[in-house]
Motif scaffolding. Structure first.
Motif, mmCIF file in Angstrom:
data_model
loop_
_atom_site.group_PDB
_atom_site.id
_atom_site.type_symbol
_atom_site.label_atom_id
_atom_site.label_comp_id
_atom_site.label_asym_id
_atom_site.label_seq_id
_atom_site.Cartn_x
_atom_site.Cartn_y
_atom_site.Cartn_z
ATOM 1 N N UNK A 265 0.841 -1.199 0.000
ATOM 2 C CA UNK A 265 0.000 0.000 0.000
ATOM 3 C C UNK A 265 0.871 1.241 0.000
ATOM 4 N N UNK A 266 0.346 2.310 -0.578
ATOM 5 C CA UNK A 266 1.039 3.594 -0.548
ATOM 6 C C UNK A 266 1.092 4.112 0.880
ATOM 7 N N UNK A 267 2.206 4.766 1.195
ATOM 8 C CA UNK A 267 2.367 5.360 2.516
ATOM 9 C C UNK A 267 2.510 6.867 2.365
ATOM 10 N N UNK A 268 1.742 7.595 3.159
ATOM 11 C CA UNK A 268 1.789 9.056 3.099
ATOM 12 C C UNK A 268 2.165 9.621 4.468
ATOM 13 N N UNK A 269 2.613 10.867 4.436
ATOM 14 C CA UNK A 269 2.943 11.592 5.669
ATOM 15 C C UNK A 269 1.788 12.534 5.950
ATOM 16 N N UNK A 270 1.173 12.372 7.112
ATOM 17 C CA UNK A 270 0.027 13.239 7.420
ATOM 18 C C UNK A 270 0.302 14.190 8.574
ATOM 19 N N UNK A 271 1.451 14.021 9.226
ATOM 20 C CA UNK A 271 1.764 14.946 10.315
ATOM 21 C C UNK A 271 3.260 15.052 10.489
ATOM 22 N N UNK A 272 3.743 16.261 10.755
ATOM 23 C CA UNK A 272 5.152 16.425 11.105
ATOM 24 C C UNK A 272 5.244 17.236 12.387
ATOM 25 N N UNK A 273 6.180 16.852 13.239
ATOM 26 C CA UNK A 273 6.442 17.593 14.468
ATOM 27 C C UNK A 273 7.901 17.998 14.446
ATOM 28 N N UNK A 274 8.148 19.286 14.517
ATOM 29 C CA UNK A 274 9.506 19.767 14.320
ATOM 30 C C UNK A 274 9.823 20.843 15.353
ATOM 31 N N UNK A 275 10.916 20.633 16.071
ATOM 32 C CA UNK A 275 11.425 21.658 16.979
ATOM 33 C C UNK A 275 12.914 21.777 16.704
ATOM 34 N N UNK A 276 13.393 23.009 16.507
ATOM 35 C CA UNK A 276 14.833 23.198 16.295
ATOM 36 C C UNK A 276 15.240 24.531 16.900
ATOM 37 N N UNK A 277 16.512 24.867 16.761
ATOM 38 C CA UNK A 277 17.000 26.160 17.251
ATOM 39 C C UNK A 277 16.264 27.299 16.553
ATOM 40 N N UNK A 278 15.645 27.020 15.409
ATOM 41 C CA UNK A 278 14.937 28.073 14.662
ATOM 42 C C UNK A 278 13.511 28.284 15.145
ATOM 43 N N UNK A 279 13.004 27.377 15.951
ATOM 44 C CA UNK A 279 11.641 27.552 16.446
ATOM 45 C C UNK A 279 10.916 26.227 16.543
ATOM 46 N N UNK A 280 9.610 26.278 16.714
ATOM 47 C CA UNK A 280 8.841 25.041 16.809
ATOM 48 C C UNK A 280 7.636 25.063 15.883
ATOM 49 N N UNK A 281 7.378 23.908 15.326
ATOM 50 C CA UNK A 281 6.191 23.763 14.494
ATOM 51 C C UNK A 281 6.492 23.930 13.009
ATOM 52 N N UNK A 282 5.627 23.341 12.199
ATOM 53 C CA UNK A 282 5.806 23.368 10.750
ATOM 54 C C UNK A 282 5.726 24.802 10.213
ATOM 55 N N UNK A 283 4.755 25.560 10.674
ATOM 56 C CA UNK A 283 4.574 26.913 10.150
ATOM 57 C C UNK A 283 5.797 27.782 10.419
ATOM 58 N N UNK B 140 -10.315 8.629 6.575
ATOM 59 C CA UNK B 140 -10.662 9.504 7.701
ATOM 60 C C UNK B 140 -10.582 10.981 7.313
ATOM 61 N N UNK B 141 -10.353 11.240 6.028
ATOM 62 C CA UNK B 141 -10.350 12.617 5.558
ATOM 63 C C UNK B 141 -9.119 13.406 5.957
ATOM 64 N N UNK B 142 -8.019 12.712 6.223
ATOM 65 C CA UNK B 142 -6.786 13.419 6.579
ATOM 66 C C UNK B 142 -6.046 13.823 5.306
ATOM 67 N N UNK B 143 -5.515 15.037 5.303
ATOM 68 C CA UNK B 143 -4.842 15.532 4.112
ATOM 69 C C UNK B 143 -3.366 15.130 4.150
ATOM 70 N N UNK B 144 -2.914 14.323 3.197
ATOM 71 C CA UNK B 144 -1.490 13.964 3.183
ATOM 72 C C UNK B 144 -0.632 15.167 2.804
ATOM 73 N N UNK B 145 0.504 15.312 3.481
ATOM 74 C CA UNK B 145 1.448 16.375 3.122
ATOM 75 C C UNK B 145 2.295 15.941 1.942
ATOM 76 N N UNK B 146 2.585 14.644 1.892
ATOM 77 C CA UNK B 146 3.407 14.109 0.809
ATOM 78 C C UNK B 146 3.291 12.601 0.833
#
Lengths: 421, 393
Positions: B4-22, B254-260
């Motif tokens: 089956x195809x695998x998609x990414x539906x969530x990313x969690x990112x924290x770095x020295x530059x900040x937190x969050x995808x946005x 479940x109606x989740x939007x894949x990021x990639x």
């Protein structure tokens, strides 16, 4: 040659075992059937002021000859290499230095130990600060490559010529079982026809003993070491740390049959379930343990009534054995199969335990002998199980064994090993 | 087995530059982003520090926070961000978990005091004193903060992720294999949703000591990864990076939007790295993935700055034609077990936004737009890994 889900059946064609009882599969199996204990007073380092002064230890030949005591990663690598050598010799698969599949390494996290810290501080003229140690350690590639988490796996992979990147993993006390599960999955998905899975641990050093002691996990029954590990017994009061390694050569049953290999058994099911209750304790409802056991049995395409014997996690802590009993009754109802704990003899080999116990489960089926739970003097009325007390038991018709591994941090893995079809 | 195809539906990112995808998109999608550095605290080793942050939003119980040190808090926090972005709070009971972990924190003050006090004492005498001091000075809870598998344990406890739990060890390679195995298990039908990632707390002397011994840490004033002379080295970057992976069917239902779409992950570990061994291994992985080259391909390189690995990776990158290459380590630093999932996250982020990143390092070349993203992971010592991401259907 396929299982109930259409996946290739995964056979075991080689087994290697190292424990405090012996270096070698058959010697270990003989000792376990005889109910011998491998636990002794710790001689590796001074035990003054320690609450617990006993453990199961595996000495390397050069240590026995009076050489310097090695660090945990070195001990892990040496025991692991010996276990893999033995398993490969039995499986007779691949060429020396060229094994046709990946390596899954269950091992403990490793880090600089006190001898390394003291050495660096001495070199820094008595300055024990990290800043000084970092300066003193400049250029020490030996330390770097010994204590990197990927170091042991890299050296074993290079030595045995396994394919791809070796995967080192830890799921605490379930590590050895997880490594086997990883290898089984690799073969099932067709990544390879064969794989090596191993679990190894060599953590009996002062700080590790003290840390487990501070968690109140260890028994302090120091006077009679060989009687200290008492899984399922009324007076049990903690586990005994131990060391060892086991390796399995796994291959698809089809591959094994095609090359005419002797099949020692199959790993027919793997089940896991994580717990979200507490860092060192299971949820009192036993759901994660029960889930892992049931998942393994279902993954094997079996009913609980097909399981003829359970190789226990059986650490000998009051809590674990109570929870394992709860799990047994929930999964098997009023007529649970016999269950016994190899840890009563070997102690708790931590990252190695799941692999050693899976290996012994295969030998249990091969020879139709249930290993005993030794040191069973006073039954615990709360443990309503047949624990094969004190004496090994000859059986017949045993086809399926469930091997339980439950880890700190809530990581539970169960395996079903079965007779060759 | 049907894959089956695998998609990414969530990313969690924290770095020295900040937190969050946005926050990461804001900073990294505009030219001129600057690294955040602390060049003093671990001198002569610069580090990218963790930003000031409150962990309460993802780790609400103070008791849980107290049971962890910064590394586990960072990872548990980033894992929560990924679950939130995927809208998967209700799916955690059957979510599978693979964490790539290093060692947890030690009690630095105890280590330094004991090493200073006992280093010159003969071993026979030092042993009993060591036993006594450790038994009194070590906090029982710190053992749990130190155990590598307890980042996963904490994610289970704090976020309720209980499908299964595995912890891989082995620096950069462990992280790439964690993503690979998590995706393969979903593709072959072992569960529908998984959480995978790692964390790296850069402000730790014990890590500088370990990696510094191998000459893997960059000494001296900060320089971008391509410009570190001699044997080079990495600049540790505080980094927490988790991905929620899901079968495409499960996400759609479940109606989740894949990021990639995660088209593939391939890994190897060449035992002889230098002299082209590592570059050849990466070429083979590129072929195994059926990955493209040239315009339209964006590359997010996990280049550490360690010279030997860098030479091999540059040789590999040179075969990718006009691909747009970005060396993320020059802005984020190197987060060992967190870097590969972080770059997969940044790749998914770019594809979901329909853009790419401007140059992050003086050696970065090639321009967007990109249709696909290749993530590279050449470990500081061993390991080659690639991931291929595509725009979600």
């Amino acid at each position: 040659m396929k299982d109930h889900l259409g996946r290739p059946l995964v056979a075991v064609t080689g087994i290697g075992i190292v424990t405090p009882l012996a270096w070698g599969r058959e010697a270990n199996w003989q000792a376990v059937q005889a109910g011998r204990s491998g636990i002794s007073r710790i001689r590796r380092f001074p035990v003054d002021k320690l609450r617990t002064t006993i453990a199961g230890t595996v000495e390397l030949p050069e240590e026995a000859a009076g050489g310097e005591i090695v660090s945990s990663p070195v001990r892990v690598e040496r025991m692991a290499a010996a276990a893999v050598e033995e398993a490969l010799a039995q499986a007779a698969l691949g060429e020396p230095g060229a094994f046709p599949g990946p390596l899954m390494v269950g091992m403990p996290p490793v880090e600089y130990e006190w001898p390394q810290r003291f050495e660096l501080a001495r070199k820094a003229k008595g300055d024990g600060s990290y800043r000084a140690a970092t300066e003193a350690a400049t250029g020490r590639r030996d330390l770097y490559e010994t204590f990197l988490f990927g170091g042991v796996g890299e050296r074993l992979a290079a030595r045995f010529g396994t394919t791809g990147a070796p995967i080192a993993l830890t799921t605490a006390c379930a590590t050895g079982a997880s490594a086997i599960q990883m290898a089984v999955e690799a073969i099932q998905r067709g990544e390879s026809d064969a794989a090596i899975a191993l679990g190894a641990d060599g953590s009996v050093q002062p700080e590790a003993v003290i840390r487990f002691s501070l968690l109140s996990a260890l028994t302090a029954r120091n006077e009679e070491p060989e009687k200290a590990s008492r899984p399922f017994e009324k007076t049990r009061d903690g586990f005994v740390m131990s060391e060892g390694a086991a390796a399995l050569v796994l291959e698809s049953l089809e591959h094994a049959r095609r090359r005419g290999a002797t099949v020692l058994g199959i790993v027919s099911g793997c089940g896991e379930r994580a717990d979200s209750f507490h860092r060192t304790r299971s949820n009192p409802d036993g759901s994660a343990i029960i889930g892992a056991m049931r998942n393994a049995i279902a993954d094997a395409g079996l009913q609980s009534s097909d399981i003829g014997y359970v190789n226990a996690h059986g650490t000998g802590t009051p809590e674990n054995d109570k929870m394992e009993t709860l799990g047994m009754r929930a999964v098997f109802g009023d007529a649970p199969p016999p269950i016994s704990s190899n840890k009563s003899m070997i102690g708790h080999t931590l990252s190695a335990a799941g692999a050693i116990e899976a290996a012994l489960s295969l030998l249990t089926i091969r020879d139709q002998v249930l290993p005993p739970t030794i040191n069973h003097n006073e039954p615990d009325p709360a443990i309503t199980l047949d624990v094969v007390p004190n004496v090994a038991r000859k059986v017949s018709g045993l086809k399926h064994v469930l091997s339980n591994s439950f880890g700190f941090g809530g990581q539970n893995v169960c395996l079903v090993v079965s007779a060759a079809p | 087995m049907t894959r089956q195809d695998v998609v990414i539906t969530g990313i969690g990112l924290v770095s020295s530059l900040g937190e969050g995808a946005d926050a990461h998109w804001e900073v990294l999608s505009r030219p001129g982003a600057q690294p955040v550095l602390d060049e003093g605290a671990f001198a002569p080793y610069p580090v990218h520090p963790l930003p000031a942050m409150s962990f309460d939003a993802q780790i609400p119980k103070k008791g849980d926070q107290r049971q962890m040190e910064p590394w586990q808090r960072l990872g548990t926090y980033a894992a929560g961000l990924a679950i939130d972005q995927a809208g998967a709070r209700g799916l955690v009971a059957d979510m599978h978990l693979i964490v790539a972990a290093g060692g947890g924190e030690r009690d630095i003050a105890v280590d330094e005091a004991v090493a200073t006090a006992l280093c010159d004492t003969p071993p026979a005498e030092a042993g009993p004193i060591l036993n006594e001091r450790l038994a009194t000075d070590l906090r029982p809870t710190l053992f749990l903060a130190q155990l590598s598998n307890l980042l996963a344990g904490n994610i289970s406890i704090v976020h309720g992720v209980t499908g299964s739990s595995r912890t891989f060890m082995g620096e950069e390679q462990a992280a790439a294999d964690a993503v690979r195995i998590a995706a393969q298990r979903l593709a072959e039908g072992r569960g529908s949703i998984a959480l995978v990632g790692g964390a790296y707390a850069s402000q730790r002397w014990d890590l500088v000591l370990l990696y510094g011994a191998g000459g893997a840490c960059w000494r001296g004033p900060f320089a971008p990864v391509s410009a570190r002379g001699g044997a080079g080295g990495f600049v540790g970057g505080a980094l927490g990076a988790f991905l929620v992976l899901e079968t495409a069917g499960h996400a759609a239902a479940r109606g989740a939007r894949p990021l990639a779409r995660l088209a593939g992950v391939a890994t190897d570990a060449a035992h002889r790295r230098a002299g082209g061994g590592s570059a050849a291994a990466a070429r083979a992985l590129h072929e195994r993935l059926g990955a493209p080259s040239g315009a339209g391909l964006g590359v997010l390189s996990g280049m550490t700055g360690v010279a030997e690995a860098r030479a091999e990776e540059e040789a590999f990158l040179a075969t990718l034609g006009g691909a747009a290459v970005r060396r993320t380590g020059s802005l984020l630093g190197h987060g060992v077990e967190a870097t590969f999932p972080a770059n997969v996250a940044l790749g998914a982020l770019a594809l979901s936004r329909g853009g790419f990143y401007p140059a992050m390092d003086p050696a970065d070349a090639g321009e967007g737009p990109v249709e696909r993203v290749l993530v590279t992971g050449f470990g500081q010592w061993r390991g080659e890994a690639l991931a291929l991401l595509e725009r979600a259907a």
